[in-house]
Design a protein around this motif. Structure first.
Motif, PDB file in Angstrom:
ATOM      1  N   HIS A 104       0.854  -1.183   0.000  1.00  0.00           N
ATOM      2  CA  HIS A 104       0.000   0.000   0.000  1.00  0.00           C
ATOM      3  C   HIS A 104       0.892   1.235   0.000  1.00  0.00           C
ATOM      4  CE1 HIS A 104       0.676   0.758   4.353  1.00  0.00           C
ATOM      5  NE2 HIS A 104       0.655  -0.569   4.449  1.00  0.00           N
ATOM      6  N   SER A 105       0.277   2.402  -0.046  1.00  0.00           N
ATOM      7  CA  SER A 105       1.030   3.642  -0.226  1.00  0.00           C
ATOM      8  C   SER A 105       1.996   3.942   0.906  1.00  0.00           C
ATOM      9  CB  SER A 105       0.056   4.816  -0.379  1.00  0.00           C
ATOM     10  OG  SER A 105      -0.777   4.934   0.767  1.00  0.00           O
ATOM     11  N   GLY A 106       1.717   3.416   2.096  1.00  0.00           N
ATOM     12  CA  GLY A 106       2.572   3.693   3.242  1.00  0.00           C
ATOM     13  C   GLY A 106       3.587   2.613   3.533  1.00  0.00           C
ATOM     14  N   ALA A 107       3.761   1.683   2.607  1.00  0.00           N
ATOM     15  CA  ALA A 107       4.666   0.543   2.828  1.00  0.00           C
ATOM     16  C   ALA A 107       5.943   0.695   2.013  1.00  0.00           C
ATOM     17  CB  ALA A 107       3.966  -0.760   2.479  1.00  0.00           C
ATOM     18  N   GLY A 108       6.713   1.737   2.328  1.00  0.00           N
ATOM     19  CA  GLY A 108       8.021   1.890   1.702  1.00  0.00           C
ATOM     20  C   GLY A 108       8.121   2.933   0.612  1.00  0.00           C
ATOM     21  N   TYR A 109       7.017   3.610   0.308  1.00  0.00           N
ATOM     22  CA  TYR A 109       7.025   4.568  -0.797  1.00  0.00           C
ATOM     23  C   TYR A 109       7.127   6.024  -0.332  1.00  0.00           C
ATOM     24  CZ  TYR A 109       5.706   0.428  -3.325  1.00  0.00           C
ATOM     25  OH  TYR A 109       5.716  -0.842  -3.846  1.00  0.00           O
ATOM     26  N   GLN A 110       7.158   6.223   0.974  1.00  0.00           N
ATOM     27  CA  GLN A 110       7.152   7.574   1.516  1.00  0.00           C
ATOM     28  C   GLN A 110       8.423   8.346   1.170  1.00  0.00           C
ATOM     29  OE1 GLN A 110       6.659   4.623   3.127  1.00  0.00           O
ATOM     30  NE2 GLN A 110       5.471   4.914   5.010  1.00  0.00           N
ATOM     31  N   ASP A 111       9.571   7.692   1.272  1.00  0.00           N
ATOM     32  CA  ASP A 111      10.837   8.383   1.006  1.00  0.00           C
ATOM     33  C   ASP A 111      10.893   8.882  -0.433  1.00  0.00           C
ATOM     34  OD1 ASP A 111      13.840   8.806   1.950  1.00  0.00           O
ATOM     35  OD2 ASP A 111      13.926   7.938  -0.059  1.00  0.00           O
ATOM     36  N   LEU A 112      10.493   8.043  -1.369  1.00  0.00           N
ATOM     37  CA  LEU A 112      10.487   8.418  -2.780  1.00  0.00           C
ATOM     38  C   LEU A 112       9.552   9.597  -3.012  1.00  0.00           C
ATOM     39  CD1 LEU A 112      10.986   8.076  -5.804  1.00  0.00           C
ATOM     40  CD2 LEU A 112       9.393   6.151  -5.789  1.00  0.00           C
ATOM     41  N   ALA A 113       8.338   9.512  -2.483  1.00  0.00           N
ATOM     42  CA  ALA A 113       7.358  10.578  -2.703  1.00  0.00           C
ATOM     43  C   ALA A 113       7.790  11.874  -2.036  1.00  0.00           C
ATOM     44  CB  ALA A 113       5.993  10.136  -2.169  1.00  0.00           C
ATOM     45  N   ARG A 114       8.274  11.788  -0.805  1.00  0.00           N
ATOM     46  CA  ARG A 114       8.662  12.992  -0.077  1.00  0.00           C
ATOM     47  C   ARG A 114       9.832  13.702  -0.746  1.00  0.00           C
ATOM     48  NH1 ARG A 114       8.402  10.869   4.405  1.00  0.00           N
ATOM     49  NH2 ARG A 114       6.417  11.728   5.092  1.00  0.00           N
ATOM     50  N   ASN A 115      10.804  12.939  -1.199  1.00  0.00           N
ATOM     51  CA  ASN A 115      11.968  13.564  -1.842  1.00  0.00           C
ATOM     52  C   ASN A 115      11.632  14.135  -3.208  1.00  0.00           C
ATOM     53  OD1 ASN A 115      14.556  13.402  -0.248  1.00  0.00           O
ATOM     54  ND2 ASN A 115      13.882  11.291  -0.053  1.00  0.00           N
ATOM     55  N   LEU A 116      10.787  13.439  -3.968  1.00  0.00           N
ATOM     56  CA  LEU A 116      10.380  13.995  -5.265  1.00  0.00           C
ATOM     57  C   LEU A 116       9.629  15.305  -5.083  1.00  0.00           C
ATOM     58  CD1 LEU A 116       9.166  10.999  -7.475  1.00  0.00           C
ATOM     59  CD2 LEU A 116      10.924  12.675  -8.054  1.00  0.00           C
ATOM     60  N   SER A 117       8.817  15.384  -4.049  1.00  0.00           N
ATOM     61  CA  SER A 117       8.022  16.595  -3.841  1.00  0.00           C
ATOM     62  C   SER A 117       8.861  17.720  -3.251  1.00  0.00           C
ATOM     63  CB  SER A 117       6.824  16.303  -2.940  1.00  0.00           C
ATOM     64  OG  SER A 117       7.228  15.856  -1.663  1.00  0.00           O
ATOM     65  N   GLN A 118       9.638  17.428  -2.223  1.00  0.00           N
ATOM     66  CA  GLN A 118      10.350  18.485  -1.519  1.00  0.00           C
ATOM     67  C   GLN A 118      11.662  18.876  -2.181  1.00  0.00           C
ATOM     68  OE1 GLN A 118      10.711  17.463   2.637  1.00  0.00           O
ATOM     69  NE2 GLN A 118       8.501  17.317   2.935  1.00  0.00           N
ATOM     70  N   THR A 119      12.316  17.937  -2.839  1.00  0.00           N
ATOM     71  CA  THR A 119      13.611  18.232  -3.458  1.00  0.00           C
ATOM     72  C   THR A 119      13.474  18.595  -4.933  1.00  0.00           C
ATOM     73  OG1 THR A 119      14.674  16.672  -1.936  1.00  0.00           O
ATOM     74  CG2 THR A 119      15.934  17.352  -3.871  1.00  0.00           C
ATOM     75  N   ILE A 120      12.611  17.885  -5.646  1.00  0.00           N
ATOM     76  CA  ILE A 120      12.465  18.101  -7.085  1.00  0.00           C
ATOM     77  C   ILE A 120      11.307  19.048  -7.394  1.00  0.00           C
ATOM     78  CG2 ILE A 120      12.229  16.970  -9.325  1.00  0.00           C
ATOM     79  CD1 ILE A 120      14.774  16.218  -7.798  1.00  0.00           C
ATOM     80  N   GLY A 121      10.287  19.057  -6.562  1.00  0.00           N
ATOM     81  CA  GLY A 121       9.143  19.932  -6.790  1.00  0.00           C
ATOM     82  C   GLY A 121       8.008  19.294  -7.555  1.00  0.00           C
ATOM     83  N   VAL A 122       7.929  17.973  -7.528  1.00  0.00           N
ATOM     84  CA  VAL A 122       6.866  17.244  -8.212  1.00  0.00           C
ATOM     85  C   VAL A 122       5.793  16.863  -7.195  1.00  0.00           C
ATOM     86  CG1 VAL A 122       6.293  15.147  -9.499  1.00  0.00           C
ATOM     87  CG2 VAL A 122       8.447  16.342  -9.944  1.00  0.00           C
ATOM     88  N   ALA A 123       4.554  17.148  -7.504  1.00  0.00           N
ATOM     89  CA  ALA A 123       3.457  16.701  -6.646  1.00  0.00           C
ATOM     90  C   ALA A 123       3.258  15.204  -6.858  1.00  0.00           C
ATOM     91  CB  ALA A 123       2.181  17.456  -6.980  1.00  0.00           C
ATOM     92  N   VAL A 124       3.314  14.431  -5.781  1.00  0.00           N
ATOM     93  CA  VAL A 124       3.246  12.973  -5.889  1.00  0.00           C
ATOM     94  C   VAL A 124       1.973  12.469  -5.204  1.00  0.00           C
ATOM     95  CG1 VAL A 124       4.397  10.790  -5.406  1.00  0.00           C
ATOM     96  CG2 VAL A 124       5.761  12.830  -5.906  1.00  0.00           C
ATOM     97  N   TYR A 125       1.280  11.598  -5.906  1.00  0.00           N
ATOM     98  CA  TYR A 125       0.043  10.996  -5.409  1.00  0.00           C
ATOM     99  C   TYR A 125       0.245   9.491  -5.340  1.00  0.00           C
ATOM    100  CZ  TYR A 125      -1.812  15.585  -6.551  1.00  0.00           C
ATOM    101  OH  TYR A 125      -2.030  16.941  -6.620  1.00  0.00           O
ATOM    102  N   LEU A 126       0.078   8.928  -4.144  1.00  0.00           N
ATOM    103  CA  LEU A 126       0.253   7.490  -3.932  1.00  0.00           C
ATOM    104  C   LEU A 126      -1.100   6.865  -3.625  1.00  0.00           C
ATOM    105  CD1 LEU A 126       3.422   7.414  -1.613  1.00  0.00           C
ATOM    106  CD2 LEU A 126       3.344   7.283  -4.107  1.00  0.00           C
ATOM    107  N   PRO A 127      -1.755   6.260  -4.613  1.00  0.00           N
ATOM    108  CA  PRO A 127      -3.052   5.625  -4.351  1.00  0.00           C
ATOM    109  C   PRO A 127      -2.864   4.229  -3.753  1.00  0.00           C
ATOM    110  CG  PRO A 127      -2.737   6.206  -6.700  1.00  0.00           C
ATOM    111  CD  PRO A 127      -1.403   6.208  -6.038  1.00  0.00           C
TER     112      PRO A 127
END
Length: 297
Positions: free
Chosen positions: A56-79
């Motif tokens: 699910h979205s909270g099983a290991g995908y948080q680091d990828l999403a957080r870094n893409l959003s905060q470092t790269i500036g991409v809005a990330v949606y994890l369904p």
């Protein structure tokens, strides 16, 4: 360890979307920092990224999403797929493979309404990558266009020939259920794929699922991977990354499916789950190199 949530990190925003059949779909949302704070000042770009089998979205995908959003500036949606995580529906099941693809429609439409004129990428890890391939090439009634696909250690299906011969199978498959359902269409809700997650993980995380039914498995597994990847690579920009130490797939066989000048990279010292840590920088660079898509394409 990759499945463990870091307690010192604030939880993401979230939304609940109503699928076309009324099932509630959970989406974790990682918004970028403001333009003033974002070091890269990325344009209006969004990525919808699907998790792997039984996760699910909270099983290991948080680091990828957080870094893409905060470092790269991409809005990330994890369904969370229906029947997984915080989404509704019978666990690990779906009414049909087409309904799962319609769920993707619903998530993409939600993002496009939330962020008008966004450049929209669809991505997935493991069998989430298989879902992306199926959606982009088999879903005949897509209601929204996407601007490219991101595949991270994708599961391209048993017909792809990408499985390692020496791997300890992560999943046990009931082939008879697929055969009978293909002939008679009566076993779509049968538990056909059982994931070998540790019992203690399944017990401690209610969002994890220990199996997929025939219908769910068919939704996320490409039937004709060679033809589908050829179609995808000649239709939209594709970026694919897989770890050199992937325990499930032969990296060279996976990257061989990428053609037409699209990106396929084997990442040193990364395995199937470990690639989720740090891959944001490569994905971010790839997104930035795409530029603004041609609306007529």
């Amino acid at each position: 360890e990759i499945f463990v949530h870091k307690k010192d990190q604030a939880p993401p925003d979230s939304a609940t979307i109503i699928a076309s059949d009324g099932v509630k779909l959970f989406v974790a949302i990682y918004e970028p920092l403001s333009q003033q704070e974002n070091i890269n000042e990325t344009n209006n770009i969004s990525l919808v990224l699907y998790h792997g089998g039984g996760c699910h979205s909270g099983a290991g995908y948080q680091d990828l999403a957080r870094n893409l959003s905060q470092t790269i500036g991409v809005a990330v949606y994890l369904p969370d797929l229906r029947g997984h995580g915080a989404s509704g529906g019978p666990r690990g099941d779906a009414p049909s493979k087409e309904q799962v693809w319609k769920d993707v429609d619903s998530v993409l439409e939600f993002v496009s309404l939330r962020k008008p004129n966004t450049i929209l990428y669809l991505g997935g890890h493991s069998s989430g990558g298989g879902l992306v391939v199926n959606y982009a090439t088999k879903h005949a009634n897509k209601r929204l266009n996407i601007d490219g696909c991101i595949l991270v250690a994708p599961e391209l299906g048993y017909r792809s020939g990408t499985a390692r011969s020496d791997r300890n199978d992560f999943a046990r498959v009931n082939a008879l259920a697929f055969i009978v359902n293909g002939i008679l269409g009566v076993m779509g809700h049968s538990k056909a794929v059982r994931f070998e997650y540790p019992p203690e993980l399944l017990a401690s995380d209610a969002g994890m699922v220990g199996f997929n039914t025939v219908n769910m498995a068919n939704a996320i597994t490409p039937e004709t991977p060679k033809e589908q990847m050829h179609q995808l690579c000649n239709k939209k920009p594709v970026g694919l990354w897989i770890g050199a130490d992937d325990e499930l797939f032969v990296p060279e066989k996976v990257t061989a499916f990428v053609e037409n000048g699209n990106t396929a990279e084997i990442v040193p010292e990364k395995n199937h789950l470990g690639i989720l840590i740090g891959i944001y920088s490569k994905i971010g660079l790839w997104i930035q190199r795409q530029g603004k898509p041609d609306p007529s394409a």
